[in-house]
Write an enzyme that holds these catalytic residues in place. Structure first.
Site, PDB file in Angstrom:
ATOM      1  N   ASP A   1      31.168 -14.150  44.065  1.00  0.00           N
ATOM      2  CA  ASP A   1      31.003 -13.988  42.626  1.00  0.00           C
ATOM      3  C   ASP A   1      31.494 -15.262  41.944  1.00  0.00           C
ATOM      4  OD1 ASP A   1      30.992 -13.142  39.956  1.00  0.00           O
ATOM      5  OD2 ASP A   1      31.521 -11.086  40.500  1.00  0.00           O
TER       6      ASP A   1
ATOM      7  N   ASP B   1      27.935 -15.801  34.629  1.00  0.00           N
ATOM      8  CA  ASP B   1      28.616 -14.989  35.645  1.00  0.00           C
ATOM      9  C   ASP B   1      27.536 -14.455  36.580  1.00  0.00           C
ATOM     10  OD1 ASP B   1      30.325 -13.254  36.967  1.00  0.00           O
ATOM     11  OD2 ASP B   1      30.825 -12.043  35.202  1.00  0.00           O
TER      12      ASP B   1
ATOM     13  N   HIS C   1      29.228  -6.305  31.599  1.00  0.00           N
ATOM     14  CA  HIS C   1      30.059  -6.536  30.412  1.00  0.00           C
ATOM     15  C   HIS C   1      29.433  -7.571  29.497  1.00  0.00           C
ATOM     16  CE1 HIS C   1      31.256 -10.162  32.681  1.00  0.00           C
ATOM     17  NE2 HIS C   1      31.135  -9.358  33.716  1.00  0.00           N
TER      18      HIS C   1
ATOM     19  N   HIS D   1      35.315 -10.431  29.872  1.00  0.00           N
ATOM     20  CA  HIS D   1      35.030  -9.031  29.563  1.00  0.00           C
ATOM     21  C   HIS D   1      35.272  -8.838  28.070  1.00  0.00           C
ATOM     22  CE1 HIS D   1      34.453  -7.323  33.661  1.00  0.00           C
ATOM     23  NE2 HIS D   1      34.962  -8.505  33.953  1.00  0.00           N
TER      24      HIS D   1
ATOM     25  N   GLU E   1      24.509  -9.817  40.669  1.00  0.00           N
ATOM     26  CA  GLU E   1      24.846 -10.003  39.251  1.00  0.00           C
ATOM     27  C   GLU E   1      24.086 -11.170  38.642  1.00  0.00           C
ATOM     28  OE1 GLU E   1      28.974 -11.038  38.451  1.00  0.00           O
ATOM     29  OE2 GLU E   1      28.793 -10.346  36.377  1.00  0.00           O
TER      30      GLU E   1
HETATM   31 MN    MN Z   1      30.914 -11.801  38.352  1.00  0.00          MN
HETATM   32 MN    MN Z   2      30.837  -9.990  35.770  1.00  0.00          MN
END
Ligand code: MN
Ligand code: MN
Length: 298
Positions: free
Chosen positions: A83, A94, A154, A162, A283
């Site tokens: 990530d 992200d 988010h 976030h 993601e």
């Molecule tokens: Mn992430």
């Molecule tokens: Mn994330």
């Protein structure tokens, strides 16, 4: 550069680093080298890491980054979630990918990707967050897997990962909100097997931190340390590895401990699947424009 240009640039860098990671065979490599290499790549491409690269193995869903000199080696059977966060002037892209050579879990990793793509297809201004969760859940269960119900995507704001709005990975029946124009959102389905609990719990390991208060500690050493990490990371997460560029390890750990105790700094513990089952993740970060849904990390 306006904020949208910053997002686009951050997205390009994040996706380049992610795609390079996807192609690599990490078998036999240690997590320290993997994190350091990817963070270096982000910087070489003109970005800054928005958070330490997360390298969460198997039943760990999220929030693991390498410790200083982490010798954990990736096995051929592992399911590794990478990530990555990149920011330009605080505007964050992200994105995550699951890499594995374990044939038992390739389908599960693909299910996370499919769920992500199906959700993005319906992401338009005013799309309800509960609808996104519904599509994610349906896509995952149709393929014979289970979403992690207490992890979510988010909204993102400058220097804030976030930013208050959550995009669920299941159909929710309580409060829901409509997606806003020109707002950045990360959508991130997490998937486990049907014998998983579909819930994550905080584990004991904590190696990602963030400043929550700059209230002076009245200890000169500690205040200087706090000022230094504020100058470097602001409200973005950081890790012990990064502190060792300018501090002795013993000193850094001691300062960190005091700041945690005083609640100037909080930690993000690792998140572990309730039945210790394997977890996959995908993601992307999107921004809703008037004419299109821009996937900045495509
Ligand atoms: Mn992430
Ligand atoms: Mn994330």
């Amino acid at each position: 550069m306006d904020s949208f240009d910053c997002y686009i640039k951050a997205g390009e860098i994040a996706s380049r680093v992610r795609e390079n990671a996807r192609k690599k065979d990490y078998t036999g490599k240690n997590l320290f080298e993997i994190c350091e290499q990817m963070e270096r790549e982000i910087i070489l491409n003109g970005g800054a890491p928005a958070f330490p690269v997360n390298v969460s193995l198997n039943e760990i869903a999220a929030h693991y980054t390498a410790e200083p000199n982490d010798q954990t080696v990736v096995a051929n059977s592992d399911v590794l979630k990478i990530d990555i966060g990149v920011h330009i002037n605080g505007f964050i892209a992200d994105t995550a990918v699951t890499v594995s050579h374990n044939s038992k879990y390739l389908e599960m990793a693909a299910a996370a990707e499919t769920a992500l793509n199906e959700a993005i297809k319906i992401a338009k201004p005013n799309t309800k967050s509960s609808e996104l969760g519904g599509v994610i859940e349906k896509t995952i269960s149709r393929q014979g897997y289970k979403p992690i119900q207490n992890l979510s995507g988010h909204s993102l704001e400058q220097f804030t990962i976030h930013a208050g709005k959550s995009i669920p990975n299941i159909k929710t029946f309580g409060s829901s909100f409509g997606l806003s124009l020109n707002q950045a959102y990360a959508i991130e389905p997490f998937v486990t097997t049907n014998d998983g609990q579909g819930v994550v719990y905080e584990g004991k390991v904590k190696n990602i931190f963030g400043i929550v208060s700059r209230k002076p500690t009245k200890e000169k050493n500690c205040d200087e340390f706090l000022q230094d990490i504020w100058d470097k990371f602001k409200t973005l997460p950081f890790t012990t590895r990064w502190l060792l560029h300018d501090h002795e390890e013993v000193h850094a750990r001691k300062m960190l401990e005091i700041l945690l105790k005083r609640k100037n700094v909080h930690s993000y513990p690792i998140l572990v699947e309730g039945n210790y089952k394997m977890v996959a993740q995908a993601e992307h970060t999107i921004i809703l424009r008037e004419d299109e849904t821009k996937i900045i990390t495509i």
